[in-house]
Scaffold this active site. Structure first.
Site, mmCIF file in Angstrom:
data_model
loop_
_atom_site.group_PDB
_atom_site.id
_atom_site.type_symbol
_atom_site.label_atom_id
_atom_site.label_comp_id
_atom_site.label_asym_id
_atom_site.label_seq_id
_atom_site.Cartn_x
_atom_site.Cartn_y
_atom_site.Cartn_z
ATOM 1 N N ASP A 1 -35.467 -63.320 -31.325
ATOM 2 C CA ASP A 1 -34.360 -62.781 -30.533
ATOM 3 C C ASP A 1 -33.320 -63.871 -30.248
ATOM 4 O O ASP A 1 -33.630 -65.070 -30.276
ATOM 5 C CB ASP A 1 -34.877 -62.249 -29.188
ATOM 6 C CG ASP A 1 -35.805 -61.062 -29.370
ATOM 7 O OD1 ASP A 1 -35.745 -60.417 -30.426
ATOM 8 O OD2 ASP A 1 -36.587 -60.805 -28.434
HETATM 9 N N1 URA Z 1 -41.338 -61.219 -29.386
HETATM 10 C C1 URA Z 1 -40.213 -61.035 -28.656
HETATM 11 O O1 URA Z 1 -40.195 -60.280 -27.692
HETATM 12 N N2 URA Z 1 -39.111 -61.739 -29.025
HETATM 13 C C2 URA Z 1 -39.090 -62.608 -30.053
HETATM 14 O O2 URA Z 1 -38.061 -63.226 -30.327
HETATM 15 C C3 URA Z 1 -40.269 -62.780 -30.792
HETATM 16 C C4 URA Z 1 -41.384 -62.076 -30.439
#
Ligand code: URA
Length: 239
Positions: free
Chosen positions: A101
């Site tokens: 993310d």
């Molecule tokens: N899980 C999440 O919630 N975000 C990420 O970036 C990776 C795994």
């Protein structure tokens, strides 16, 4: 391929830097100094050296990147820098292996080896991913059990068993989580399922490869031969 492109692909420097090196006579092809950056070479048949060092050309390249927060895991984005903006390599076909993310930091593998990428991401392979996180509240032993049993996070099926470890207090992160899938926002949704929110998230390992502690956010390095071999012979993981 062009001599300057080969050198840039091999991480000798930027295209401008390698042109300069070639014109200065730092590069030999089959033992003869070549000073034309646009000289056509065949790296599979010719011995190319820079400052006397043999450059072994490989079709595939593998990088470990310390993704900083605030960049998106994509090739292009209208609003934010992308992870590819950090990779100073002209090699075509490079792509991140999976995604993190915008506000997640940590280990992101980047390669042009589509087969390895596919294998690491395949839901059938259950490659482990390890994250450290800062959580809004207190994580309990019951939460550890719920993660181990698999959680309902709003998908068709429960998550696979995940390992939740509570880290000693005083460190930058509260918990370490190991999962063997890669669902959308998985870690955030797993904590939401036990009434918590994730304040900070960092991936520290993917399969057999751990984030190199000497890398800073935004930095990357090539994977070693051992790391590549270990990824290719990855055993299916369990938690
Ligand atoms: N899980 C999440 O919630 N975000 C990420 O970036 C990776 C795994």
């Amino acid at each position: 391929m062009r001599l300057d492109k080969l050198l840039a692909d091999m991480q000798i420097g930027t295209r401008n830097k390698v042109k300069q090196l070639i014109r200065q006579g730092a590069v030999t092809v089959d033992g003869a100094v070549q000073t034309a950056p646009d000289l056509k070479v065949d790296p599979n048949r010719q011995k190319i050296c820079c400052f006397g060092k043999d450059l072994r050309y490989t079709e595939y390249v593998y990088y470990m990147f310390y993704k900083p927060k605030g960049c998106v895991t994509a090739h292009r984005d209208a609003m934010h820098p992308t992870v590819m903006d950090y990779i100073d390599c002209g090699r075509r076909g490079l792509s991140p292996v999976g995604r993190l993310d915008l506000d997640t930091e940590g280990l992101l593998l980047i390669t042009n080896d589509g087969e390895l990428s596919h294998n690491l991401l395949s839901p059938a392979k259950h490659v482990s991913k390890v994250y450290e996180a800062k959580i809004s509240g207190c994580v309990t032993k019951e939460d550890v059990e719920k993660f181990a049993a698999g959680l309902e996070i709003g998908d068709e099926s429960k998550t696979r068993p995940a390992k939740l470890e509570i880290l000693p207090q005083g460190g930058p992160f509260d918990v370490r989580v190991t999962v063997t899938e890669g669902r959308y926002h998985q870690i955030k949704r797993m904590f939401a399922a036990v009434g918590q929110s994730v304040l900070e998230l960092k991936r520290i390992r993917m399969g057999s490869v751990a984030l190199d502690p000497s890398l800073h956010p935004g930095e990357y390095r090539m994977l070693s031969d051992e790391e590549i071999k270990a990824l290719k012979t990855q055993e299916e993981a369990g938690c």
